[in-house]
Design an enzyme around this catalytic site. Structure first.
Site, mmCIF file in Angstrom:
data_model
loop_
_atom_site.group_PDB
_atom_site.id
_atom_site.type_symbol
_atom_site.label_atom_id
_atom_site.label_comp_id
_atom_site.label_asym_id
_atom_site.label_seq_id
_atom_site.Cartn_x
_atom_site.Cartn_y
_atom_site.Cartn_z
ATOM 1 N N LYS A 130 2.526 -23.041 20.077
ATOM 2 C CA LYS A 130 3.801 -23.067 19.639
ATOM 3 C C LYS A 130 4.288 -24.495 19.497
ATOM 4 C CE LYS A 130 8.306 -20.502 20.577
ATOM 5 N NZ LYS A 130 8.662 -19.379 21.185
ATOM 6 N N GLU A 140 15.293 -4.706 26.808
ATOM 7 C CA GLU A 140 16.821 -4.522 27.320
ATOM 8 C C GLU A 140 16.851 -3.148 28.068
ATOM 9 O OE1 GLU A 140 15.737 -5.741 24.499
ATOM 10 O OE2 GLU A 140 16.446 -7.897 24.624
ATOM 11 N N ARG A 182 20.441 -1.950 21.998
ATOM 12 C CA ARG A 182 19.027 -1.588 22.178
ATOM 13 C C ARG A 182 19.363 -0.396 23.287
ATOM 14 N NH1 ARG A 182 14.149 -3.873 20.566
ATOM 15 N NH2 ARG A 182 14.503 -4.100 18.372
#
Ligand code: TPP
Length: 446
Positions: A280, A365, A393
């Site tokens: 990253k 979630e 969600r």
């Protein structure tokens, strides 16, 4: 300049393989120059430059469908598919979206912004290709963070069973926005080639030798089994058990390796998982050193890495984070839950102060909500902090696991209302409508 000559994947294919690393350098520079002005998702995009180039070089978008999970890492894909000149308008009013969007380009195979959908969508497209009798590929590119979402596993489960031509590229940088968490993440990032495997082997041989009489026979057998043992302990075993062929881990910044492998798999059948290791923030030191700070950025100075100073006034999120610490000091029953966003929800101070009472559930979630319900059922006072758009969600979990059972869970929703530059996938505009009618739920807005 190579980049200026590329307005579509067809132009990209005109380059010789040995020109691709130079193109990657140009794309990286372009990304840095643009994102440092407009803001946006920096680290994830610097990490997928080579992967995006190799995918468009070896496959045939738009006939082959490339589905980016979350889509925050698809900037190079946008730049290579005719949107280079418009790219500086991204995330602005009437400009390009910061995420793939079907109405924006025929190369954006699937609209996205929320995580863990790519394997399901890709499998649907693979099934569609099979029904229509075409040979088009469906390629889902999913990060290790997004693989912590349950929906990704639901899709893997069906993919192994359906046996359609789905390619899953696991883009593994060991990071979500913060460090990726969970048992699965430690398993896939285990590198078995080095000392760990040798030490384990030695230890096992020592153990077996010490078993009287039969020890040497077993040792002989164990040597023969060594390859399968290694296979069992590497990440591939898990995906192979799910019915996928596994390839990797590959160096996601080595273009010649990526091009060779993607060319070879182009004609293969059946579900296939290619495990690609990326860094990253690749190529920009501040982002490589502190990737969580450069996941999403405002405008910043490339030389120093510094952005505009933080506003003097506290945000609601700051106040929430501080209040959580104060309340938790008074009440040992308070616990805090985040779904992979300790920084975004300002629960990081709480996490440092009360590590045992803080839970990062990953990008999960739904699970996070029911996990909170479980804690509440046994006497704790969980506070689950999730952005408004992502609570969508977990609608059924709020209803079925929390409200119906009248369990004392506090859901702290951040980023309500219009969020601006992240666009329609991220607006928190529906929460009042979809929560007001639920029984036993008290809804408050500051
Ligand atoms: C359902 C959902 N929850 C949370 C987010 C916020 N979010 C965006 S990117 C991200 C991390 C993704 O990690 P990974 O897939 O590994 O990609 P990377 O940025 O590391 O390349 C998170 C948590 C989201 N987009 N969707």
């Amino acid at each position: 300049m190579l980049l200026e000559t590329i307005n579509s994947p067809v132009d990209l294919k005109k380059l010789k393989p040995e020109q691709l690393p130079a193109l990657a350098d140009e794309v990286r520079r372009f990304l840095l120059e643009t994102v440092s002005t407009t803001g946006g998702h920096l680290g994830s995009n610097l990490g997928t430059v080579e992967l995006s180039i190799a995918l468009h070089y070896c496959f045939n978008s738009p006939a082959d469908k490339i589905i980016w999970d979350v889509g925050h890492q698809a900037y190079t894909h946008k730049i290579l598919t005719g949107r280079r000149e418009a790219f500086p308008t991204q995330r602005q009013y009437k400009g390009l979206s910061g995420f793939p969007k079907r109405c924006e380009s025929e190369h954006d195979a699937f609209g996205v912004g929320h995580s863990s959908t790519s394997i399901s969508a890709g499998l649907g497209m693979a099934a569609a290709a099979s029904l229509a009798g075409t040979k088009n590929h469906a390629i889902a590119v999913i990060g290790d963070g997004s693989l912590t979402g349950g929906m990704a596993f639901e899709a893997l489960n069906q993919a192994g069973h359906l046996k359609k031509n789905l390619i899953v590229i696991l883009n593994d940088n060991e990071m979500s926005i913060s460090k990726n968490v969970g048992a699965f993440s430690s398993f896939i990032s285990r590198k078995m080639t080095g000392r760990y495997f040798r030490d384990l082997k030695k230890e096992m041989q020592g153990l077996l030798r010490n078993i009287p009489a039969i020890g040497t026979d077993i040792l002989h057998f164990a040597k023969r089994a060594e390859n399968s043992l290694k296979g069992f302990l590497t990440p591939g075993a898990l995906f192979e058990a799910l019915g996928f062929d596994y390839l990797g881990p590959l160096d996601g910044h080595d273009l010649s390796q990526l091009v060779e492998v993607f060319t070879n798999i182009n004609g293969l059948d059946g579900p296939l998982l290619v495990h690609v290791m990326t860094t990253k923030g690749k190529g920009y030191k501040p982002a490589e050193d502190t990737p969580h700070k450069y996941h999403g950025v405002g405008a910043f100075d490339i030389a120093t890495g510094k952005g505009a100073p933080k506003a003097a006034a506290k945000s609601y999120t700051d106040v929430f984070g501080e209040t959580m610490v104060q309340l938790a000091e008074q009440d040992p029953k308070i616990v805090a839950i985040t779904a992979a966003m300790p920084d975004g929800t300002c629960l990081n101070t709480f996490a440092e102060r009360f590590p045992k009472r803080f839970f990062d559930v990953g990008i999960a979630e739904q699970h996070g909500m029911t996990f909170a319900a479980g804690l509440a059922a046994d006497g704790f006072r969980p506070v689950t902090a999730i952005y408004s758009t992502f609570v969508q969600r977990a609608y059924d979990q709020v209803f079925h696991d929390i409200c119906l059972q009248k369990l004392p869970v506090t859901i702290a929703m951040d980023r309500a209302g219009l969020v601006g530059d992240d666009g329609p996938t991220h607006h928190g505009v529906f929460d009042l409508s979809y929560l007001r009618h639920l029984p036993a739920l008290t809804l408050m807005a500051p």
